[in-house]
Design an enzyme around this catalytic site. Structure first.
Site, PDB file in Angstrom:
ATOM      1  N   LYS A  68     -10.036  13.236   7.674  1.00  0.00           N
ATOM      2  CA  LYS A  68      -9.568  12.890   9.014  1.00  0.00           C
ATOM      3  C   LYS A  68      -9.504  14.130   9.893  1.00  0.00           C
ATOM      4  O   LYS A  68      -9.344  15.243   9.384  1.00  0.00           O
ATOM      5  CB  LYS A  68      -8.142  12.308   8.909  1.00  0.00           C
ATOM      6  N   ASP A  93       1.651   6.434   5.442  1.00  0.00           N
ATOM      7  CA  ASP A  93       0.660   5.490   4.904  1.00  0.00           C
ATOM      8  C   ASP A  93       1.183   4.795   3.638  1.00  0.00           C
ATOM      9  O   ASP A  93       0.474   4.029   3.001  1.00  0.00           O
ATOM     10  CB  ASP A  93      -0.653   6.231   4.618  1.00  0.00           C
ATOM     11  N   ASP A 137      -2.519  10.304   3.294  1.00  0.00           N
ATOM     12  CA  ASP A 137      -3.921   9.922   3.473  1.00  0.00           C
ATOM     13  C   ASP A 137      -4.649  10.972   4.298  1.00  0.00           C
ATOM     14  O   ASP A 137      -4.591  10.972   5.527  1.00  0.00           O
ATOM     15  CB  ASP A 137      -3.996   8.552   4.159  1.00  0.00           C
ATOM     16  N   LYS A 161       0.867  -1.185   0.000  1.00  0.00           N
ATOM     17  CA  LYS A 161       0.000   0.000   0.000  1.00  0.00           C
ATOM     18  C   LYS A 161       0.898   1.226   0.000  1.00  0.00           C
ATOM     19  O   LYS A 161       1.672   1.443   0.932  1.00  0.00           O
ATOM     20  CB  LYS A 161      -0.906   0.009   1.240  1.00  0.00           C
ATOM     21  N   GLU A 200      -9.411   3.763   2.033  1.00  0.00           N
ATOM     22  CA  GLU A 200      -8.890   3.824   0.665  1.00  0.00           C
ATOM     23  C   GLU A 200      -7.847   2.757   0.366  1.00  0.00           C
ATOM     24  O   GLU A 200      -7.650   2.378  -0.781  1.00  0.00           O
ATOM     25  CB  GLU A 200      -8.297   5.212   0.387  1.00  0.00           C
ATOM     26  N   ARG A 254      -7.728  -0.436   0.981  1.00  0.00           N
ATOM     27  CA  ARG A 254      -8.304  -1.664   0.394  1.00  0.00           C
ATOM     28  C   ARG A 254      -8.727  -1.429  -1.051  1.00  0.00           C
ATOM     29  O   ARG A 254      -8.750  -2.368  -1.843  1.00  0.00           O
ATOM     30  CB  ARG A 254      -9.472  -2.143   1.274  1.00  0.00           C
ATOM     31  N   ASP A 260     -12.145   7.261   3.472  1.00  0.00           N
ATOM     32  CA  ASP A 260     -10.939   7.050   4.267  1.00  0.00           C
ATOM     33  C   ASP A 260     -10.552   5.564   4.326  1.00  0.00           C
ATOM     34  O   ASP A 260      -9.474   5.220   4.781  1.00  0.00           O
ATOM     35  CB  ASP A 260     -11.157   7.607   5.679  1.00  0.00           C
TER      36      ASP A 260
HETATM   37  N1  BES Z   1      -4.218   4.675   6.794  1.00  0.00           N
HETATM   38  C1  BES Z   1      -5.357   4.488   7.590  1.00  0.00           C
HETATM   39  C2  BES Z   1      -5.135   3.530   8.739  1.00  0.00           C
HETATM   40  C3  BES Z   1      -4.139   3.952   9.792  1.00  0.00           C
HETATM   41  C4  BES Z   1      -4.538   4.730  10.855  1.00  0.00           C
HETATM   42  C5  BES Z   1      -2.839   3.527   9.717  1.00  0.00           C
HETATM   43  C6  BES Z   1      -3.625   5.100  11.831  1.00  0.00           C
HETATM   44  C7  BES Z   1      -1.928   3.898  10.685  1.00  0.00           C
HETATM   45  C8  BES Z   1      -2.313   4.673  11.734  1.00  0.00           C
HETATM   46  C9  BES Z   1      -6.501   3.940   6.742  1.00  0.00           C
HETATM   47  O1  BES Z   1      -6.540   4.369   5.430  1.00  0.00           O
HETATM   48  C10 BES Z   1      -7.766   4.396   7.364  1.00  0.00           C
HETATM   49  O2  BES Z   1      -8.010   5.560   7.363  1.00  0.00           O
HETATM   50  N2  BES Z   1      -8.540   3.459   7.889  1.00  0.00           N
HETATM   51  C11 BES Z   1      -9.759   3.750   8.532  1.00  0.00           C
HETATM   52  C12 BES Z   1     -10.785   2.758   8.052  1.00  0.00           C
HETATM   53  C13 BES Z   1     -12.190   3.112   8.431  1.00  0.00           C
HETATM   54  C14 BES Z   1     -12.647   4.350   7.699  1.00  0.00           C
HETATM   55  C15 BES Z   1     -13.085   1.946   8.121  1.00  0.00           C
HETATM   56  C16 BES Z   1      -9.523   3.633  10.034  1.00  0.00           C
HETATM   57  O3  BES Z   1      -8.728   2.773  10.454  1.00  0.00           O
HETATM   58  O4  BES Z   1     -10.099   4.405  10.772  1.00  0.00           O
HETATM   59 ZN    ZN Z   2      -4.751   4.910   4.614  1.00  0.00          ZN
HETATM   60 MN    MN Z   3      -7.587   6.183   5.176  1.00  0.00          MN
END
Ligand code: BES
Ligand code: ZN
Ligand code: MN
Length: 485
Positions: free
Chosen positions: A270, A281, A263, A258, A342, A344, A340
């Site tokens: 966010k 990310d 992000d 990834k 993204e 996947r 967010d």
């Molecule tokens: N890149 C983030 C996940 C992340 C968060 C990695 C903190 C490292 C530290 C990912 O893209 C994300 O935003 N995931 C969301 C998913 C949710 C919207 C279902 C999350 O984990 O909140």
């Molecule tokens: Zn992300």
């Molecule tokens: Mn994200």
């Protein structure tokens, strides 16, 4: 750092600094006629794990300094050995020595051979010495240490030499991954990752290509494009091929990373606190690139395809809206309920792309979910797989390298939460277990593959003011690839 192997005895060794256990140091001091100096210097030394003592013998001796490492007696556990190596590394980094002779792997570790001990030793040293400061114009003091010789005897020699060769390669890959991760997001964008990846194409049996957005649109990668379309910086799918196997047509291992170079969350934006952390990310991309470089440098006899899904997740007038439905290159449709989620989306099109290589295994690596941090903190990478042997191989490689993972479930009960009212599936799950439902989403694109997913959100960059890219799981992947050979 230049690592080498030496079989010269401690009685003939010349070095700026010998690093060894108490009894080895005492013997070596006696051999250079400094027994009383040693005795006086060590009267208060506690020979315990975590303790170290530096003794300076002046420039007249063959061994100018000794770093006495406590607790190196009898047979150690892995964790005690790692602790001792880390303490020794930390103390050594504070010494103004140019060369060092590292002899602590002579000690016994339960169930581990000199290869393991050498890898663990130089890993600890590398960890201590790493820093990232190309953007500092002051306050930078480069380490004085330039060369470390690893001590071996006739019996351990081949093993230690192989570990030095592998370790040098693995650590160069690890440091590259950390450097890429730590770059600021205004520098490290998809084009930068491509430029960095292209550096590998100078090496033997390696080629680097990429898909631009036009090509990805033609290939029907609607999920990838849904993420990338909101950014002014174009996305890229980067493909690195390394043909190292003895049989040219041997099925490859595919690594997928990834590479979200920033992000923001997109329209599902966010909160601003700590948003800068989302420059990391792309650590999945950095670590598969690092592991690939390590495999190439170590000349591992494997065929490897590495795919980096690189894009920036930004909000803009052209960005994807929550509620948009896109068609992926697999043909499956996805309702994007949260922009967010993204990672996947870029990964599912990369997984579909991987099927064309008829791989023997596909492993994706991603800072995919905050929920992985909730589940496992900073110590274990979340390991998912639809193949027991692949899962076990990765867990075992993690144990071996000290870059550990923990198995997580992909049960049907979790799959059910990805149901969408209007499309084949939604890009977010319900009912908690966010790391699991994210993995379940990916598994829907890997049905015909032997596939594993590593959620490294917790292990790629620990939280805190002094945080930075760890390079994990380069160690796990390098060991896995070594075992495939
Ligand atoms: N890149 C983030 C996940 C992340 C968060 C990695 C903190 C490292 C530290 C990912 O893209 C994300 O935003 N995931 C969301 C998913 C949710 C919207 C279902 C999350 O984990 O909140
Ligand atoms: Zn992300
Ligand atoms: Mn994200």
């Amino acid at each position: 750092m230049k690592y080498s192997t030496t079989t010269s005895t401690l009685a003939e060794a010349r070095t700026d600094c010998l690093i060894a256990g108490f009894s080895q140091c005492r013997r070596a001091a006696g051999q250079q006629g400094a027994a009383s100096h040693f005795r006086n210097a060590t009267t208060d030394f506690e020979d315990k794990s975590g303790q170290t003592l530096l003794i300076n013998f002046g420039s007249s001796g063959r061994i100018r300094r000794m770093l006495v490492v406590g607790g190196l007696k009898g047979t150690l556990t892995e964790s005690d050995f790692r602790k001792a190596a880390a303490a020794a590394a930390k103390a050594l980094a504070a010494v103004k020595a140019k060369s060092a002779l590292w002899a602590i792997h002579d000690i016994g570790v339960k169930g581990r051979d000199p290869y393991w001990k050498t890898m663990a030793s130089i890993g600890a040293l590398n960890d201590t010495l790493y820093s990232f400061n190309p953007y500092k114009t002051s306050e930078v003091t480069p380490p004085t240490l330039k060369a470390v010789a690893l001590h071996a005897d006739g019996r351990s020699r081949a093993n230690v030499a192989r570990a030095v060769r592998h370790g040098q390669a693995a650590l160069a890959g690890l440091d590259w991954a950390r450097d890429l991760g730590n770059q600021p997001p205004n520098v490290c964008n998809p084009g930068f990752l491509l430029k960095e990846a292209r550096k590998l194409s100078r090496l033997q049996n390696v080629s680097v290509t990429s898909l631009d957005e036009k090509k990805m649109t033609e290939l029907g990668m609607g999920a990838f494009m849904a993420v990338s379309q909101g950014s002014d910086t174009p996305g890229r799918m980067i493909i690195i091929r390394y043909n190292g196997a003895r049989k040219a047509d041997e099925a490859p291992v595919v690594l997928i990373g990834k590479g979200i170079t920033f992000d923001t969350g997109g329209i599902s934006i966010k909160p601003s606190a700590n948003m800068h952390e989302m420059k990391w990310d792309m650590c999945g991309a950095a670590t598969v690139m690092g592991a690939t470089r390590a495999a190439i440098d170590a000349k591992l006899p494997v065929n490897l395809i590495t795919i980096v899904a690189a894009a920036e997740n930004m909000p803009s007038g052209g960005a994807t809206r929550p509620g948009d439905i896109v068609t992926t290159s697999s043909g499956k449709t996805v309702e994007i309920l949260n922009t967010d989620a993204e990672g996947r989306l870029v990964l599912c099109d990369a997984i579909t792309y991987a099927t064309r290589y008829k791989p023997k295994a596909v492993i994706d690596v991603a800072t995919l979910t905050g929920a992985a941090i909730v589940a496992l903190g900073n110590h274990a990478t979340a390991v998912y797989a639809n193949d027991e042997d692949l899962a076990n191989a990765l867990l075992e490689a993690g144990e071996y390298s000290g870059d550990r993972g923990w198995r997580m479930p992909l049960w049907d009960e979790y799959q059910a939460s990805l149901k969408s009212q209007f499309a084949d599936l939604a890009n977010i799950g319900t009912g908690g277990a966010g790391s699991v439902t994210a993995a379940c989403f990916l598994s829907r694109f890997a049905e015909d593959l032997s596939w594993a997913h590593l959620d490294i959100a917790g292990t790629a960059f620990p939280k805190g003011p002094q945080n930075g890219a760890t390079g994990r799981p380069v160690g796990m992947l390098f060991r896995y690839l070594t075992e495939q050979a």
